[in-house]
Design a protein around this motif. Structure first.
Motif, PDB file in Angstrom:
ATOM      1  N   SER A  45       0.826  -1.211   0.000  1.00 15.84           N
ATOM      2  CA  SER A  45       0.000   0.000   0.000  1.00 15.84           C
ATOM      3  C   SER A  45       0.858   1.258   0.000  1.00 15.84           C
ATOM      4  CB  SER A  45      -0.941  -0.002   1.200  1.00 15.84           C
ATOM      5  OG  SER A  45      -0.197  -0.121   2.408  1.00 15.84           O
ATOM      6  N   LEU A  46       1.921   1.278   0.805  1.00 12.65           N
ATOM      7  CA  LEU A  46       2.791   2.453   0.855  1.00 12.65           C
ATOM      8  C   LEU A  46       3.610   2.588  -0.420  1.00 12.65           C
ATOM      9  CD1 LEU A  46       4.166   2.524   4.517  1.00 12.65           C
ATOM     10  CD2 LEU A  46       2.456   4.006   3.471  1.00 12.65           C
ATOM     11  N   SER A  47       4.084   1.476  -0.960  1.00 14.73           N
ATOM     12  CA  SER A  47       4.837   1.530  -2.218  1.00 14.73           C
ATOM     13  C   SER A  47       3.967   2.060  -3.345  1.00 14.73           C
ATOM     14  CB  SER A  47       5.364   0.137  -2.568  1.00 14.73           C
ATOM     15  OG  SER A  47       6.294  -0.314  -1.607  1.00 14.73           O
ATOM     16  N   ALA A  48       2.728   1.574  -3.414  1.00  9.26           N
ATOM     17  CA  ALA A  48       1.807   2.037  -4.462  1.00  9.26           C
ATOM     18  C   ALA A  48       1.508   3.518  -4.304  1.00  9.26           C
ATOM     19  CB  ALA A  48       0.518   1.223  -4.408  1.00  9.26           C
ATOM     20  N   ALA A  49       1.345   3.961  -3.051  1.00  6.84           N
ATOM     21  CA  ALA A  49       1.074   5.381  -2.804  1.00  6.84           C
ATOM     22  C   ALA A  49       2.257   6.240  -3.236  1.00  6.84           C
ATOM     23  CB  ALA A  49       0.768   5.604  -1.324  1.00  6.84           C
ATOM     24  N   ALA A  50       3.489   5.783  -2.940  1.00  8.92           N
ATOM     25  CA  ALA A  50       4.681   6.537  -3.324  1.00  8.92           C
ATOM     26  C   ALA A  50       4.815   6.627  -4.838  1.00  8.92           C
ATOM     27  CB  ALA A  50       5.924   5.887  -2.725  1.00  8.92           C
ATOM     28  N   ILE A  51       4.597   5.517  -5.534  1.00  6.53           N
ATOM     29  CA  ILE A  51       4.704   5.506  -6.994  1.00  6.53           C
ATOM     30  C   ILE A  51       3.665   6.435  -7.602  1.00  6.53           C
ATOM     31  CG2 ILE A  51       4.400   4.071  -9.048  1.00  6.53           C
ATOM     32  CD1 ILE A  51       5.519   1.721  -7.320  1.00  6.53           C
ATOM     33  N   ALA A  52       2.425   6.352  -7.096  1.00  5.04           N
ATOM     34  CA  ALA A  52       1.359   7.219  -7.608  1.00  5.04           C
ATOM     35  C   ALA A  52       1.682   8.685  -7.363  1.00  5.04           C
ATOM     36  CB  ALA A  52       0.029   6.851  -6.951  1.00  5.04           C
ATOM     37  N   ALA A  53       2.200   8.989  -6.170  1.00  6.05           N
ATOM     38  CA  ALA A  53       2.531  10.380  -5.835  1.00  6.05           C
ATOM     39  C   ALA A  53       3.621  10.922  -6.758  1.00  6.05           C
ATOM     40  CB  ALA A  53       2.960  10.472  -4.380  1.00  6.05           C
ATOM     41  N   LEU A  54       4.616  10.102  -7.062  1.00  3.66           N
ATOM     42  CA  LEU A  54       5.692  10.546  -7.955  1.00  3.66           C
ATOM     43  C   LEU A  54       5.191  10.719  -9.387  1.00  3.66           C
ATOM     44  CD1 LEU A  54       8.606   8.268  -6.676  1.00  3.66           C
ATOM     45  CD2 LEU A  54       8.409  10.744  -6.379  1.00  3.66           C
ATOM     46  N   LEU A  55       4.215   9.923  -9.780  1.00  4.22           N
ATOM     47  CA  LEU A  55       3.703   9.986 -11.151  1.00  4.22           C
ATOM     48  C   LEU A  55       2.841  11.209 -11.420  1.00  4.22           C
ATOM     49  CD1 LEU A  55       2.701   6.275 -11.905  1.00  4.22           C
ATOM     50  CD2 LEU A  55       4.326   7.655 -13.226  1.00  4.22           C
ATOM     51  N   VAL A  56       2.083  11.659 -10.416  1.00  2.00           N
ATOM     52  CA  VAL A  56       1.023  12.626 -10.692  1.00  2.00           C
ATOM     53  C   VAL A  56       1.379  14.076 -10.396  1.00  2.00           C
ATOM     54  CG1 VAL A  56      -0.754  10.882 -10.291  1.00  2.00           C
ATOM     55  CG2 VAL A  56      -0.063  12.381  -8.408  1.00  2.00           C
ATOM     56  N   ALA A 299     -10.038   8.129   0.567  1.00  2.00           N
ATOM     57  CA  ALA A 299     -10.793   9.182  -0.116  1.00  2.00           C
ATOM     58  C   ALA A 299      -9.950  10.452  -0.235  1.00  2.00           C
ATOM     59  CB  ALA A 299     -12.090   9.472   0.633  1.00  2.00           C
ATOM     60  N   LEU A 300      -9.226  10.788   0.853  1.00  2.00           N
ATOM     61  CA  LEU A 300      -8.354  11.957   0.832  1.00  2.00           C
ATOM     62  C   LEU A 300      -7.228  11.773  -0.174  1.00  2.00           C
ATOM     63  CD1 LEU A 300      -7.404  14.673   2.013  1.00  2.00           C
ATOM     64  CD2 LEU A 300      -6.184  13.369   3.781  1.00  2.00           C
ATOM     65  N   PHE A 301      -6.602  10.611  -0.137  1.00  2.00           N
ATOM     66  CA  PHE A 301      -5.507  10.344  -1.063  1.00  2.00           C
ATOM     67  C   PHE A 301      -6.004  10.381  -2.510  1.00  2.00           C
ATOM     68  CE2 PHE A 301      -2.910   7.457  -3.622  1.00  2.00           C
ATOM     69  CZ  PHE A 301      -1.640   7.984  -3.397  1.00  2.00           C
ATOM     70  N   SER A 302      -7.177   9.820  -2.773  1.00  2.00           N
ATOM     71  CA  SER A 302      -7.727   9.800  -4.133  1.00  2.00           C
ATOM     72  C   SER A 302      -8.029  11.202  -4.631  1.00  2.00           C
ATOM     73  CB  SER A 302      -8.996   8.940  -4.176  1.00  2.00           C
ATOM     74  OG  SER A 302      -8.708   7.605  -3.820  1.00  2.00           O
ATOM     75  N   ALA A 303      -8.550  12.057  -3.741  1.00  2.00           N
ATOM     76  CA  ALA A 303      -8.860  13.432  -4.133  1.00  2.00           C
ATOM     77  C   ALA A 303      -7.588  14.192  -4.488  1.00  2.00           C
ATOM     78  CB  ALA A 303      -9.608  14.135  -3.004  1.00  2.00           C
ATOM     79  N   ILE A 304      -6.538  14.041  -3.658  1.00  2.00           N
ATOM     80  CA  ILE A 304      -5.259  14.700  -3.943  1.00  2.00           C
ATOM     81  C   ILE A 304      -4.665  14.151  -5.238  1.00  2.00           C
ATOM     82  CG2 ILE A 304      -2.895  15.015  -3.111  1.00  2.00           C
ATOM     83  CD1 ILE A 304      -4.021  14.911  -0.259  1.00  2.00           C
ATOM     84  N   PHE A 305      -4.732  12.841  -5.422  1.00  2.00           N
ATOM     85  CA  PHE A 305      -4.226  12.183  -6.630  1.00  2.00           C
ATOM     86  C   PHE A 305      -4.889  12.767  -7.882  1.00  2.00           C
ATOM     87  CE2 PHE A 305      -4.639   8.989  -9.921  1.00  2.00           C
ATOM     88  CZ  PHE A 305      -3.375   8.423 -10.012  1.00  2.00           C
ATOM     89  N   CYS A 306      -6.216  12.862  -7.860  1.00  2.00           N
ATOM     90  CA  CYS A 306      -6.955  13.368  -9.024  1.00  2.00           C
ATOM     91  C   CYS A 306      -6.640  14.836  -9.292  1.00  2.00           C
ATOM     92  CB  CYS A 306      -8.460  13.181  -8.814  1.00  2.00           C
ATOM     93  SG  CYS A 306      -8.978  11.452  -8.813  1.00  2.00           S
ATOM     94  N   ALA A 307      -6.518  15.639  -8.230  1.00  2.00           N
ATOM     95  CA  ALA A 307      -6.215  17.060  -8.401  1.00  2.00           C
ATOM     96  C   ALA A 307      -4.836  17.257  -9.025  1.00  2.00           C
ATOM     97  CB  ALA A 307      -6.304  17.777  -7.056  1.00  2.00           C
ATOM     98  N   LEU A 308      -3.838  16.505  -8.535  1.00  2.00           N
ATOM     99  CA  LEU A 308      -2.481  16.615  -9.084  1.00  2.00           C
ATOM    100  C   LEU A 308      -2.423  16.114 -10.521  1.00  2.00           C
ATOM    101  CD1 LEU A 308      -0.354  15.429  -6.015  1.00  2.00           C
ATOM    102  CD2 LEU A 308      -0.590  17.765  -6.874  1.00  2.00           C
ATOM    103  N   LEU A 309      -3.127  15.014 -10.792  1.00  2.00           N
ATOM    104  CA  LEU A 309      -3.127  14.457 -12.142  1.00  2.00           C
ATOM    105  C   LEU A 309      -3.773  15.421 -13.131  1.00  2.00           C
ATOM    106  CD1 LEU A 309      -2.340  11.990 -13.804  1.00  2.00           C
ATOM    107  CD2 LEU A 309      -4.610  11.038 -13.338  1.00  2.00           C
TER     108      LEU A 309
END
Length: 326
Positions: A45-56, A299-309
């Protein structure tokens, strides 16, 4: 310069050589990013979050663009990978080699190569690594002196061509950290310049959040907290942010969204390492949280992910249509 050497070595078109160097650097960046996540044995879960954060992050697409970002990010993550793994002389030598590449690519890398020395209490091996790594910048100055007759040609070109000069008091100008309504409305309208201006208060907010959670984590775990291992990441991130704010003030922060990418990358790595402390050492993994807490977290992480993307899509579209450049 590296693309030119590749072009001369293989007799290829310069544009093709630049593309090859760019994508090779991007691959190297991801190898080291994933290597760090594996080295720390982070849960999925943390690895996936880090990869997503770096991508977006809105300027992450620069990692595959023929600018200095691909090589700098590859060298930066490689340097910190060998810092995190350092056990033998070979590891220190590899860290120093990546430091040379880091400082030769951007001058902001010079103080970064001394960040592990700060984290280690100025242990002599890391002081030696920092000194060796800074040779990349001195090599660049020597090249400019021999080739063009001016060792400070880069600074002269930036000042004459783009009116860039450093104001080292800029970091203390509090107006830079207050997101105005004009910034927010500009971001909502897709104004690339507004993205750069708002990147400063948002990056500062990341530092404050990390400081808060570090304090909270230390209060819970005390000596079990591995905060000392993250000091180098914070120091490296801060010094790059500091230097870029001071240099971009003369341009009213133009292009700052691009220059905050390395800082953001190091803070993402520090954040997942801190989360591993908070969750695993305390025995509270994300899967063990209460359903409502887990839902709110994702939900918070998804909202931040979508905004950055969405921000990245806006900037990348403008960049590819030649409507904006940083």
């Amino acid at each position: 310069m590296l693309a030119r050497w590749v072009s001369e070595l293989f007799g290829t078109n310069y544009c093709h050589s630049l593309l090859a160097v760019t994508h090779a650097s991007a691959w190297l960046f991801w190898i080291y990013a994933l290597g760090l996540l594996r080295l720390w044995k982070l849960p999925f879960s943390l690895s996936a979050a880090a990869i997503a954060a770096l991508l977006v992050y809105p300027s992450s697409f620069f990692i595959v663009v023929g600018y200095s970002e691909p090589l700098f990010m590859a060298a930066l993550f490689g340097f910190f990978y060998w810092f995190a793994k350092a056990r033998t002389t070979r590891h220190w030598v590899l860290a120093a080699g990546h430091g040379v590449l880091l400082t030769a690519t951007r001058l902001a890398g010079v103080p970064v190569v001394f960040a592990p020395a700060l984290a280690s209490g100025f242990a002599w091996p890391w002081l030696a690594v920092g000194a060796a790594g800074s040779l990349g910048a001195f090599g660049f100055f020597a090249f400019c002196s021999v080739k063009f007759g001016h060792w400070d040609l880069y600074m002269q070109t930036a000042k004459i061509g783009w009116n860039v000069y450093s104001d080292y008091s800029a970091i203390y100008q509090w107006r830079l950290y207050w997101p105005t309504s004009a910034m927010v409305s500009g971001v909502l309208k897709g104004d690339a310049f507004a993205f750069s201006k708002i990147a400063v208060p948002l990056t500062a907010a990341q530092f404050l959040l990390m400081a808060f959670f570090e304090g909270w984590n230390y209060r819970r775990l005390r000596e079990k907290s591995r905060w000392r291992q993250r000091v180098a990441f914070y120091a490296g991130a801060w010094v790059m942010f500091h230097l870029n704010v001071c240099a971009r003030l003369s341009l009213d922060m133009m292009g700052m969204i691009r220059y905050t990418l390395p800082t953001y990358g190091l803070l993402v790595l520090a954040a997942v390492h801190l989360a591993q402390d908070a969750w695993l050492l305390s025995g509270t993994e994300p899967g063990r949280l209460k359903p409502l807490s887990r839902f709110l977290l994702w939900a918070l992480f998804s909202a931040i992910f979508c905004a950055l993307l969405l921000g990245q899509w806006v900037l990348a579209s403008k960049f590819m249509r030649h409507e904006w450049s940083a």
